[in-house]
Design a protein around this motif. Sequence first.
Motif, PDB file in Angstrom:
ATOM      1  N   ARG A  59       0.817  -1.153  -0.103  1.00  0.00           N
ATOM      2  CA  ARG A  59       0.026   0.064  -0.032  1.00  0.00           C
ATOM      3  C   ARG A  59       0.842   1.388  -0.006  1.00  0.00           C
ATOM      4  N   GLN A  60       1.743   1.165   0.802  1.00  0.00           N
ATOM      5  CA  GLN A  60       2.881   2.490   0.867  1.00  0.00           C
ATOM      6  C   GLN A  60       3.855   2.641  -0.230  1.00  0.00           C
TER       7      GLN A  60
ATOM      8  N   PRO B  73       5.641   3.540  -3.709  1.00  0.00           N
ATOM      9  CA  PRO B  73       5.230   4.383  -4.712  1.00  0.00           C
ATOM     10  C   PRO B  73       5.211   3.852  -6.166  1.00  0.00           C
ATOM     11  N   GLY B  74       5.624   2.563  -6.097  1.00  0.00           N
ATOM     12  CA  GLY B  74       5.237   1.598  -7.453  1.00  0.00           C
ATOM     13  C   GLY B  74       5.390   0.230  -6.996  1.00  0.00           C
TER      14      GLY B  74
ATOM     15  N   VAL C  53      -3.785   0.563  -4.691  1.00  0.00           N
ATOM     16  CA  VAL C  53      -2.565   1.047  -5.460  1.00  0.00           C
ATOM     17  C   VAL C  53      -2.872   1.692  -6.889  1.00  0.00           C
TER      18      VAL C  53
ATOM     19  N   ALA D 237      -5.218   4.664  -6.747  1.00  0.00           N
ATOM     20  CA  ALA D 237      -4.308   5.759  -6.505  1.00  0.00           C
ATOM     21  C   ALA D 237      -3.857   6.507  -7.566  1.00  0.00           C
TER      22      ALA D 237
ATOM     23  N   LYS E 173      -0.740   5.001  -8.686  1.00  0.00           N
ATOM     24  CA  LYS E 173       0.442   4.721  -8.784  1.00  0.00           C
ATOM     25  C   LYS E 173       0.815   3.807  -9.758  1.00  0.00           C
TER      26      LYS E 173
ATOM     27  N   HIS F  84      -1.108   4.780 -15.880  1.00  0.00           N
ATOM     28  CA  HIS F  84       0.191   4.200 -15.011  1.00  0.00           C
ATOM     29  C   HIS F  84       0.203   2.929 -14.954  1.00  0.00           C
TER      30      HIS F  84
ATOM     31  N   VAL G 112       7.712   5.586 -11.954  1.00  0.00           N
ATOM     32  CA  VAL G 112       7.433   5.513 -10.510  1.00  0.00           C
ATOM     33  C   VAL G 112       8.257   6.834  -9.903  1.00  0.00           C
TER      34      VAL G 112
ATOM     35  N   CYS H 171       6.059  10.236 -10.338  1.00  0.00           N
ATOM     36  CA  CYS H 171       4.970  10.418  -9.745  1.00  0.00           C
ATOM     37  C   CYS H 171       5.152  10.948  -8.317  1.00  0.00           C
TER      38      CYS H 171
END
Length: 203
Positions: free
Chosen positions: A36-37, A39-40, A68, A71, A73, A174, A200, A203
Amino acid sequence: MIAIIDYGMGNLRSVQKGLEKAGYASVITADPEQVRQAPGVILPGVGAFADAMNNLRTSGMIEPIQEVVAAGKPFLGICLGFQLMFEASEEGGNFQGLGIFPGQVRRLPPGLKVPHMGWNALTIRQANPFMDGISDGAEFYFVHSYYVDPADPGLIIATADYGLHFCAIAGREHVFGAQFHPEKSSDLGLKILENFGKQVHAC
């Protein structure tokens, strides 16, 4: 740091090494919160579709993947991971996929040697930053018995030919998927991973 999802079905370390050679740090993780956290995210995969979906479900990865993607990402599916991004597969029956892209996963036509294994040229169908530095006719390494059949032809970035023209790369915004293994496709495969890494970092 790019998250490579560990759900028990993939050549995880080879993907990580490929990213390292392309200049991007990554972590192999079975932790849904870490996914979840990130960036890619990369979803690799080797094996059977139904088993893979079951492993994603029991490991708690389906919701983080959906979050993901929602969002915005960057997300990349490789081989079986690419197939899992579609709505359903006929492999071993009829099994529901992640539904990120509309379409089905189908078996390669009768009479062909399966799995389709080896180097195959791409035909680029539309320009996309994911394909920067990749020319029409560039060859990549495939190992698969099933192929994706997108319901929206506009998703198809590149095709390959093995008894039929099948979707080798699909994407929108993305989110991308590749039927071949970029981590096993020499310098051009590393270029694909580099292009993903650039998105990645952008973003």
